[in-house]
Enzyme design. Structure first.
Site, PDB file in Angstrom:
ATOM      1  N   ASP A  24      47.938  29.963  58.792  1.00  0.00           N
ATOM      2  CA  ASP A  24      48.180  30.176  57.368  1.00  0.00           C
ATOM      3  C   ASP A  24      47.874  31.631  56.972  1.00  0.00           C
ATOM      4  OD1 ASP A  24      48.933  29.135  54.944  1.00  0.00           O
ATOM      5  OD2 ASP A  24      46.928  28.439  54.389  1.00  0.00           O
ATOM      6  N   HIS A  31      52.430  26.824  47.798  1.00  0.00           N
ATOM      7  CA  HIS A  31      51.028  27.177  48.057  1.00  0.00           C
ATOM      8  C   HIS A  31      50.214  26.950  46.794  1.00  0.00           C
ATOM      9  CE1 HIS A  31      50.993  29.143  52.052  1.00  0.00           C
ATOM     10  NE2 HIS A  31      52.286  29.013  51.862  1.00  0.00           N
TER      11      HIS A  31
HETATM   12  O1  G3H Z   1      47.356  28.317  51.899  1.00  0.00           O
HETATM   13  C1  G3H Z   1      46.488  27.678  51.268  1.00  0.00           C
HETATM   14  C2  G3H Z   1      46.857  27.054  50.034  1.00  0.00           C
HETATM   15  O2  G3H Z   1      47.911  27.668  49.414  1.00  0.00           O
HETATM   16  C3  G3H Z   1      45.769  26.466  49.225  1.00  0.00           C
HETATM   17  O3  G3H Z   1      45.739  26.783  47.857  1.00  0.00           O
HETATM   18  O4  G3H Z   1      43.312  26.566  47.430  1.00  0.00           O
HETATM   19  O5  G3H Z   1      44.937  26.547  45.568  1.00  0.00           O
HETATM   20  O6  G3H Z   1      44.793  24.624  47.115  1.00  0.00           O
HETATM   21  P1  G3H Z   1      44.623  26.097  46.926  1.00  0.00           P
HETATM   22 ZN    ZN Z   2      48.389  29.577  50.503  1.00  0.00          ZN
END
Ligand code: G3H
Ligand code: ZN
Length: 286
Positions: free
Chosen positions: A80, A215
C-alpha cells in the site's frame, strides 16, 4: 483458486467491493482473516511502507501466502502507498500480489512518468502482480485528525477529473486507479467525514473503465459506501477504524488481565475488537 484480478473483475460485475485492511502485526491479520473466513468473502491485506517496515516485507507476504495455501482461501497482499521505486522492487521480490505506487501528490506529468516506469518494471518481473496508480491528493496518515489534511482535495475543482484519469490510465497502463473523490485518509475527532462525490466516481469509471479503489474508507457512511460501489468502486481501504479498535481492545485486555503476561491472552481482546469492525465492513461491501 481465482486470481486477484479475477476476484476484482468478479466483484465489479456483481456490484460488490473487495475489502482491503491494513495490518502491521499478526493480531490484526488474524482478525481480518477470521472475519473474511466467517463470511466466505475474498479479502486484501495492505501494508504501508511503515507497516511493512515493522512486520518485514518478506514476512508479511509469507504470512498471507501461507494462509491462502493452507486454507485455500482468497486472501492477498498489497504493497500500500509505495512511494519509491526501491520499495516497489522490494515488494516484487517479497512476492506481493499487488502494488500501489503512490504518486498522488506529484504533478500529473511526473506522476505519469514514475507510475509508467513502475508498471513496466513490475510487469517485466511478473505479469500477475496488479499495479494501482493514485491520482489526486487525499492526505496521508491513518490517524484521528483535528483538522483537514493540508493540500488534500475537497473542492470539486481539486478532485480527480475524468479526462485526467483517462490520460493517466492510458499513459501508464495501471490495472487499478485510486482517485480523489471526496475521500481522505484518517478520521475527524469531532466531525463527520466529508461526503463522497458519487457522480465523480461514476464519471471517472465511465472514462477509464478499469476497477477503482476507494482509499480513506474509515468514517465514511454506509450509504456513501453503497452508492460508491454502485458507481464503480471495486476495492475499499480501511485502516484508522482498525487502529482505533485494536487500541481499545488492547487497553481492555490489559485492564482486565492485570497480572497476565501471556501476549496471546491479552491480545485476544484486540483481535475480538478488530474482528467486529472487519466483519461489519465486509458484510456491507459484499
Ligand atoms: O490505504 C489505506 C487506507 O486508504 C486507509 O484509510 O485510515 O482512512 O481508513 P483510512
Ligand atoms: Zn490509502
Amino acid at each position: 483458486m481465482k486470481t486477484l484480478r479475477q476476484i476484482i473483475t468478479n466483484a465489479a460485475n456483481r456490484g460488490v467491493a473487495v475489502g482491503h485492511f491494513n495490518v502491521a502485526e499478526t493480531s490484526v491479520l488474524k482478525a481480518v482473516f477470521e472475519s473474511a473466513k466467517k463470511l466466505g468473502v475474498p479479502v486484501i491485506i495492505g501494508t504501508s511502507e511503515g507497516e511493512a517496515g515493522f512486520l518485514g516485507r518478506k514476512q508479511a507476504a509469507a504470512l498471507v501466502r501461507s494462509l491462502r495455501e493452507e486454507y485455500k482461501f482468497p486472501i492477498f497482499i498489497n504493497s500500500d502507498h509505495t512511494h519509491s521505486f526501491e520499495e516497489v522492487k522490494k515488494a516484487v521480490a517479497a512476492g506481493y500480489d499487488a502494488i500501489l505506487f503512490d504518486g498522488g501528490k506529484l504533478p500529473l506529468a511526473e506522476n505519469i512518468r514514475q507510475t509508467k516506469k513502475v508498471v513496466q518494471y513490475v510487469k517485466s518481473k511478473n505479469k500477475n502482480i496488479l499495479v494501482e496508480g493514485e491520482l489526486g491528493n487525499i492526505g496521508s496518515g491513518s490517524t484521528i485528525r483535528k483538522e483537514f489534511p493540508k493540500g488534500a482535495a475537497i473542492k470539486p475543482e481539486d478532485l480527480t477529473k475524468p479526462e485526467e484519469a483517462l490520460k493517466f490510465v492510458k499513459a501508464t497502463g495501471v490495472d487499478l486507479l485510486a482517485p480523489a473523490v471526496g475521500n481522505i485518509h484518517g478520521m475527524f475527532k469531532n466531525a463527520p467525514e466529508p461526503a463522497l462525490d458519487i457522480e465523480r466516481i461514476r464519471a471517472i469509471k465511465k472514462a477509464v473503465k478499469i476497477p477503482l479503489v476507494l482509499h480513506g474508507g474509515s468514517g465514511n457512511t454506509n450509504k456513501d459506501f453503497k452508492a460508491a460501489i454502485k458507481a464503480g468502486i471495486s476495492i475499499i481501504h480501511i485502516s484508522t477504524e482498525l487502529r482505533v479498535a485494536w487500541r481499545k481492545g488492547l487497553e481492555r485486555g490489559l485492564r482486565e488481565n492485570r497480572e497476565e503476561l501471556a501476549p496471546y491472552k491479552i491480545l485476544a481482546e484486540a483481535v475480538a475488537e478488530v474482528e467486529k469492525v472487519v466483519y461489519t465492513k465486509l458484510r456491507l461491501f459484499n
